[in-house]
Structure formats: C-alpha cells, structure tokens
Enzyme design. Sequence first.
Site, short mmCIF file in Angstrom:
data_model
loop_
_atom_site.label_atom_id
_atom_site.label_comp_id
_atom_site.label_asym_id
_atom_site.label_seq_id
_atom_site.Cartn_x
_atom_site.Cartn_y
_atom_site.Cartn_z
N GLY A 288 -15.14 -0.42 2.37
CA GLY A 288 -15.29 0.76 3.22
C GLY A 288 -13.95 1.33 3.67
O GLY A 288 -13.91 2.35 4.35
N ASN B 128 -18.17 6.25 3.76
CA ASN B 128 -19.08 6.22 4.90
C ASN B 128 -20.36 5.51 4.47
O ASN B 128 -20.98 5.92 3.49
CB ASN B 128 -19.38 7.64 5.39
N MET B 129 -20.71 4.46 5.20
CA MET B 129 -21.85 3.62 4.78
C MET B 129 -23.14 4.02 5.50
O MET B 129 -24.14 3.32 5.38
CB MET B 129 -21.55 2.16 5.12
N HIS C 198 -12.50 11.80 15.22
CA HIS C 198 -12.54 10.34 15.32
C HIS C 198 -11.71 9.88 16.52
O HIS C 198 -10.86 10.61 17.02
CB HIS C 198 -11.96 9.68 14.06
N HIS C 199 -11.91 8.62 16.88
CA HIS C 199 -11.17 7.95 17.95
C HIS C 199 -9.64 8.02 17.75
O HIS C 199 -9.17 8.24 16.64
CB HIS C 199 -11.60 6.48 18.02
N LYS D 235 -7.48 6.03 14.81
CA LYS D 235 -7.63 6.24 13.36
C LYS D 235 -6.29 6.65 12.75
O LYS D 235 -5.60 7.52 13.28
CB LYS D 235 -8.71 7.30 13.08
N GLY E 100 -11.84 9.82 5.37
CA GLY E 100 -12.43 9.59 4.04
C GLY E 100 -13.76 10.31 3.92
O GLY E 100 -14.11 10.84 2.86
P1 NAD Z 1 -9.07 -1.75 12.66
O1 NAD Z 1 -7.60 -1.48 12.65
O2 NAD Z 1 -9.78 -1.96 13.95
O3 NAD Z 1 -9.38 -3.05 11.75
C1 NAD Z 1 -8.71 -3.39 10.58
C2 NAD Z 1 -8.61 -4.91 10.56
O4 NAD Z 1 -8.08 -5.31 9.29
C3 NAD Z 1 -7.66 -5.45 11.64
O5 NAD Z 1 -8.25 -6.55 12.30
C4 NAD Z 1 -6.43 -5.87 10.83
O6 NAD Z 1 -5.71 -6.94 11.42
C5 NAD Z 1 -7.12 -6.32 9.54
N1 NAD Z 1 -6.21 -6.45 8.41
C6 NAD Z 1 -5.16 -5.65 8.08
N2 NAD Z 1 -4.53 -6.17 7.00
C7 NAD Z 1 -5.20 -7.31 6.66
C8 NAD Z 1 -5.03 -8.28 5.66
N3 NAD Z 1 -4.03 -8.19 4.77
N4 NAD Z 1 -5.91 -9.32 5.59
C9 NAD Z 1 -6.94 -9.41 6.48
N5 NAD Z 1 -7.14 -8.51 7.47
C10 NAD Z 1 -6.29 -7.48 7.55
O7 NAD Z 1 -9.72 -0.55 11.83
P2 NAD Z 1 -11.27 -0.11 11.76
O8 NAD Z 1 -11.51 1.00 12.71
O9 NAD Z 1 -12.13 -1.32 11.78
O10 NAD Z 1 -11.27 0.57 10.30
C11 NAD Z 1 -10.90 -0.15 9.14
C12 NAD Z 1 -11.06 0.74 7.91
O11 NAD Z 1 -12.44 1.05 7.70
C13 NAD Z 1 -10.35 2.10 8.01
O12 NAD Z 1 -9.84 2.45 6.74
C14 NAD Z 1 -11.48 3.05 8.41
O13 NAD Z 1 -11.24 4.39 8.06
C15 NAD Z 1 -12.61 2.45 7.61
N6 NAD Z 1 -13.96 2.80 8.08
C16 NAD Z 1 -14.89 3.03 7.11
C17 NAD Z 1 -16.22 3.27 7.46
C18 NAD Z 1 -17.25 3.42 6.37
O14 NAD Z 1 -18.46 3.60 6.67
N7 NAD Z 1 -16.85 3.32 5.10
C19 NAD Z 1 -16.59 3.32 8.81
C20 NAD Z 1 -15.62 3.07 9.78
C21 NAD Z 1 -14.30 2.80 9.40
#
Ligand code: NAD
Length: 268
Positions: free
Chosen positions: A100, A126-127, A157-158, A161, A167
């Site tokens: 995601g 987006n899931m 978004h918050h 981001k 995306g």
């Molecule tokens: P966030 O920063 O709160 O969380 C990201 C996490 O990944 C953190 O805990 C960070 O320490 C960890 N991380 C970073 N590098 C890492 C590594 N090498 N190994 C393991 N963990 C690692 O961010 P978030 O708000 O949770 O969003 C994360 C991603 O998901 C973003 O790209 C966001 O745009 C995306 N997102 C997608 C959807 C969807 O439905 N597809 C929905 C919400 C967010």
Amino acid sequence: MEPFKIGIVGCGGRMGRMNLAAVAAADGCVIAGGTDRPESPVIGSDIGLLAGGEPLGIAVGDDPVELFAKADAVIDFTSPDASRRHADLAAQAALVYVIGTTGLDGEHQAAIERAALHAVVIQAANMSLGVNLLQLVTEQVARALDADYDIDILEMHHRHKVDAPSGTALMLGEAAAKGRGVELDSVACKARDGIVGARPRGEIGFATLRGGDVPGEHSVIFAAEGERVVLTHKASSREVFAKGAVKAALWGRGKPAGLYSMRDVLGL
Ligand code: NAD
C-alpha cells in the site's frame, strides 16, 4: 484449513498498527510477526499491545528476512525504499505480498513488477472499497463528458504525509485520463503557482491540502460552463484501508503469481 500467517512490516507506523489490529480481528488468519526500522522505538515491544489489544508474546523485530521466511503473506505500508527491499524478499519467498506504500518512482515500481513474477502481489494506492468504486465511476464519467468539462482532483491528508499529490489522487487522475482516452503524463498539471495563464483545454489538474489528522479525502471535479459534477470520498478512519489490506491478503491465498489490484480483489 490452517490459519493464514500474515506479517506486517512497518508495524509501528500509523497504518502498521491498524494492520496488526485488522489481522487480529479477522477470521482465518493470525499475526506471523512484525518489523520496523532498527532505530524505531517500537523494536522489542509486544505486537498485541501495539495493536491496542492483549499481549501476544511476539516482539517487534528489525529483520524482514526472518519475517518473510515464516509468513504466508506480508502487508507493507512503509516507505518507497523500504518497499523496494521488501519486494525483493517477497519474490524470494514467493508469498502473498500486499503493498500500500505510495510515492513510488519508476525504479521502485520496477522492483514491484519483478516481484510479481514470483509472488502474488496486490498493489493499491488505496485499499478502501469506496475509493476503488470512485475510481471506476471517475473513469465512466470522464468517458461520458468531453473536454468542455475541466477535470481537477482535490485531496486533503494529515500533516505528516510526505508525498504529494497522494497516490490515490494520481490513481483517480489515471482513471480520468483513461476515460478520456489520453495519457495522464501528457495532460497532468500537478501544481499551479504564479502567472500560469489560462487553463489549457483537456488539462487534468491536481490540488493538495495538508493539515491536522485527516486520514484521506478526495474529490474529482468536472467543471463546465453552467454546471459542475463533484465526486467525493472521505475516509473517517484508517481502519478501512487496513481491513482492505487484510481482505487482499486472504484473497491472494493460492492465487498464481502476478500483479493484482484492489479492483481484482473486490471483483469490480
Ligand atoms: P508512517 O510513517 O506512520 O509509517 C511508516 C512505518 O514504516 C514507520 O513505522 C516506519 O518506521 C516504518 N519503516 C520505514 N522504513 C522501514 C523499514 N526499512 N523496515 C521496516 N519498517 C520501516 O506512515 P503511514 O501513514 O502509516 O503510511 C505509510 C505508507 O502507506 C505511505 O506511503 C502512505 O501514503 C501509505 N498509505 C496507503 C494507503 C492505502 O490504502 N494504500 C492508506 C494509507 C496510507
């Protein structure tokens, strides 16, 4: 059937915690484990507590190799560089890999596509069911309306981001371009600043708002002389994304290797 073992990488993040809770709440699966960056404060914490529930006796680790070796599926909402590494591990383990993460460039995307030669990869910016429906409707409306209707995509978004436009906004832009029969890259305007001149006919524009704790809001605006069609989706909780990710992981069980979308999972 044995419960499906789902691992969560980036499990200390906003989405990672939600994903842990969604796996714990879903039928037919168990948490295989979770990882985060070695320097993350959540390393060593109990995963059950991180998910907001009872302790599970599983500590958050920092070694994705170990997690990919013991899981049947891995859910990844981390960062583009982390996801590139995870995609390589998914290919080696030939498991179900739900990604995601957004903000991927061409190289990151190529790694995901390589992984899909060996693993069941389900990728969606987006899931949520609602946004995937919005994507479908956007394509249909764009097909029905000609370029007298200017298309802009507005998202909020918050404040944390890191990528823009989101995306999801880009996914909606792709849907609008597809409906119109054009390439998004040839008509997209991702930001406007200064004396940019009148809007070119056929442009698909993007506008980005950031602030507070908004989990995600998107509107696709079709504006003509005399009327506007506005299609809007508002997520009020990240839970919808996490539930969608777990649904995708369970759907992927037993499927042949390949690159799938949430539209495949939802049968849209
Ligand atoms: P966030 O920063 O709160 O969380 C990201 C996490 O990944 C953190 O805990 C960070 O320490 C960890 N991380 C970073 N590098 C890492 C590594 N090498 N190994 C393991 N963990 C690692 O961010 P978030 O708000 O949770 O969003 C994360 C991603 O998901 C973003 O790209 C966001 O745009 C995306 N997102 C997608 C959807 C969807 O439905 N597809 C929905 C919400 C967010």
